[in-house]
Write a protein that holds these residues in place. Structure first.
Motif, short mmCIF file in Angstrom:
data_model
loop_
_atom_site.label_atom_id
_atom_site.label_comp_id
_atom_site.label_asym_id
_atom_site.label_seq_id
_atom_site.Cartn_x
_atom_site.Cartn_y
_atom_site.Cartn_z
N UNK A 1 -6.22 -7.64 3.41
CA UNK A 1 -5.30 -6.50 3.36
C UNK A 1 -4.89 -6.30 1.91
N UNK A 5 -4.33 -0.54 0.24
CA UNK A 5 -4.18 -0.19 1.65
C UNK A 5 -2.70 -0.12 2.03
N UNK A 6 -1.97 -1.15 1.64
CA UNK A 6 -0.53 -1.18 1.93
C UNK A 6 0.13 0.08 1.38
N UNK A 9 -0.65 3.09 3.47
CA UNK A 9 0.08 3.05 4.74
C UNK A 9 1.53 3.46 4.50
N UNK A 10 2.10 2.99 3.40
CA UNK A 10 3.48 3.35 3.10
C UNK A 10 3.63 4.85 2.86
N UNK A 13 3.55 6.44 6.19
CA UNK A 13 4.81 6.25 6.91
C UNK A 13 5.86 7.23 6.43
N UNK A 17 7.26 10.06 8.86
CA UNK A 17 8.62 9.97 9.38
C UNK A 17 9.41 11.20 8.95
N UNK B 24 10.42 1.86 11.24
CA UNK B 24 10.75 2.26 9.88
C UNK B 24 12.25 2.12 9.63
N UNK B 105 11.90 -2.68 -0.75
CA UNK B 105 10.51 -2.46 -1.10
C UNK B 105 9.62 -3.45 -0.35
N UNK B 108 9.32 -2.66 3.27
CA UNK B 108 8.44 -1.53 3.51
C UNK B 108 6.98 -2.00 3.50
N UNK B 109 6.67 -2.90 2.57
CA UNK B 109 5.34 -3.51 2.54
C UNK B 109 5.07 -4.27 3.83
N UNK B 111 6.37 -3.79 6.77
CA UNK B 111 6.12 -2.87 7.88
C UNK B 111 4.68 -2.39 7.84
N UNK B 112 4.26 -1.98 6.65
CA UNK B 112 2.89 -1.51 6.50
C UNK B 112 1.93 -2.62 6.92
N UNK B 113 2.21 -3.82 6.46
CA UNK B 113 1.35 -4.94 6.81
C UNK B 113 1.31 -5.18 8.31
#
Lengths: 299, 299
Positions: A1, A5-6, A9-10, A13, A17, B24, B105, B108-109, B111-113
């Motif tokens: 990962x 990629x992270x 994805x952020x 999100x 949202x 989120x 921060x 947030x990473x 969550x993405x993970x």
DNA sequence: TCCATTCTCTGACTCTAGTCAGAGAATCCC
DNA sequence: GGGATTCTCTGACTAGAGTCAGAGAATGGA
């Protein structure tokens, strides 16, 4: 990962949202509090037990009760005790409730439309396609695997479905009695284990692993519910069982299967299994597979 | 926009608000109310004017003030009047605030993970790819086009950027005085119109339309900000201006362009414009295009 | 039969999130 | 200089969303 990629994805999100999340609540709610709107939605055409509603929405019983009271006061639902068990109460939409639900439905369409509306035809097609992909993969990521006792109701549900599917699909039908069935004890520690996959709390697949002393580990009774196919769940089960077999010191994993299960056979090939000579005399098996596996990653 | 598309978008909305939306807020908030967390986030490394914060988050001034007071009490931010205009106050993160922001921060990473974690490598790659696509197209759909007066600050901002870009890209540089510039009056009703595109309230593109009496409509000064390229905005401007020209009874739309603007030239071709002989003597033009357009759809 | 359990409801709370109406300071513009 | 305007802040509210601790009815099991 990796970090890129992270990061993507952020960004996703954030965009989603903002653009979908906020609007979603706003659209769905209308004038009514969104708790009530969600409830109205979840009740569905058929009606629901209060207990199930609470579970589905993950809400406190007091809170749900209060929401129902207010919907009842507006004449949108009726709440009545179930005849079989008068502690449980069943909620049903009234005519007005159904109408109100149709309004929510329309709003939801409207929201969807508002997302597509500014785009041209080609963009719309691409967006919808990408959304389907995201939807499918996020759903796949939501599925949980858990080792349970083979007697667990979810395990039994899966096994019943599994057998009834075999009965339909095998050319010769399927009679559990004729098959080399492991008894439940063989799929229970320390002789083995049994896993179920769940999506939103509902069982959608299972797989058993036999760990006979001094012999290769063996996969039994792997099944994925029709509604959960295409989520890579079979592959995930195989990876999980392989890891568990390795943890138990096995270096070979094997399984047998029936020629009617062509998708499964394709899966075994693509996951590194190789066809070998029959290692048992299961009457329903046509193919036998084996895979050498690596020990658990060193800590 | 067909029903199947709407249906897919709705499924997407549902999955995503459940899976991303709820998490989120939960992740971002931690122990702190999410209003405060969002604020902490938006302040950024550089600090922000309170006014801008309010605007960006769309919150009531009283509410923001209260949130700032509580962050201040926790020692996470300092609020000081701006030296130039002591009515405006500037918020800055303290060391502790910066640390707290780093925690957000990280969450947030995380969550993405957590979204990617259950997937295998191939699935992850597909998910990230699809998310990028959705992100891009939803962003594109968020851009609004609006007709404004050419003297509007957003219009002027775009035009300045446009000219400075031409200056850089044209082989011969660009001097507005030498060019056949329409004066602002020509891009104002009834002689024409001027549109800006905005993303989150910031101008990201513009396009003007001349509607000379008894002559073909003409597109002038179409520009898209670098950060908004790849969203199909150029195509959208062309479609919009074409529709407006048709509304004004024109059946031909034309434009001229410089050979350095190869992406634009490709766009004109792909939108049905055809190269024609020079219809003016704009010194900076190398190509002239024309398109026959249809009247407005009958009501 | 009776005790434990299940299910729903009520009352009393808490916490966010946000609105609204001024007040007071600073600044702008005539 | 003075009135209008801008910006921020305070106090007083409201509504939504949810928690928690029982109470009371129905049911299940020993």
């Amino acid at each position: 990962m990796d970090a890129a990629q992270i990061e993507q994805v952020r960004r996703f999100n954030r965009t989603v949202t903002e653009r979908v999340g906020v609007l979603h609540d706003h659209f769905l709610g209308g004038d009514r509090p969104i708790g009530a709107a969600r409830l109205l939605w979840e009740i569905g055409e058929e009606g629901q037990d209060v207990r199930r509603l609470r579970e589905r929405l993950g809400l406190d019983s007091g809170y749900v009760s209060r929401l129902l009271r207010s919907l009842e006061a507006e004449g949108l639902v009726t709440v009545e005790p179930q005849p079989r068990d008068r502690r449980v109460r069943t909620v049903r939409l009234t005519g007005a409730g159904r109408a109100e639900r149709a309004v929510l439905d329309g709003r939801s369409d409207e929201l969807a439309g508002s997302l597509l509306e500014p785009l041209n035809t080609a963009q719309r097609a691409r967006l919808v396609e990408a959304m389907a992909q995201v939807d499918r993969l996020l759903t796949a990521a939501t599925v949980t695997l858990e080792a349970v006792d083979p007697g667990h109701p979810h395990a039994e549900h899966c096994l019943r479905s599994y057998f009834s599917e075999l009965r339909e699909r095998f050319e010769s039908g399927f009679d559990p009695v004729r098959s080399l069935l492991p008894d439940a004890g063989e799929l229970r520690a320390p002789h083995g284990l049994f896993m179920v996959a769940r999506l939103h709390g509902e069982p959608v697949g299972c797989a058993g692993l036999k760990l006979p002393a001094g012999a290769p580990a063996e996969i039994k009774r792997m099944w994925v519910a029709p509604e959960a196919r295409g989520l890579g769940l079979g592959r995930r089960f195989l990876a999980e069982l392989e890891a568990r077999a390795a943890q138990h010191g096995r270096d070979v994993l094997r399984l047998d299967t029936n020629r009617a299960l062509s998708a499964a056979i394709g899966l075994y090939h693509s996951c590194g299994f190789e066809e070998v000579a029959a290692f048992n005399d299961e009457p329903y098996a046509h193919h036998w597979f084996e895979k050498r596996i690596e020990g658990p990653a060193p800590a």
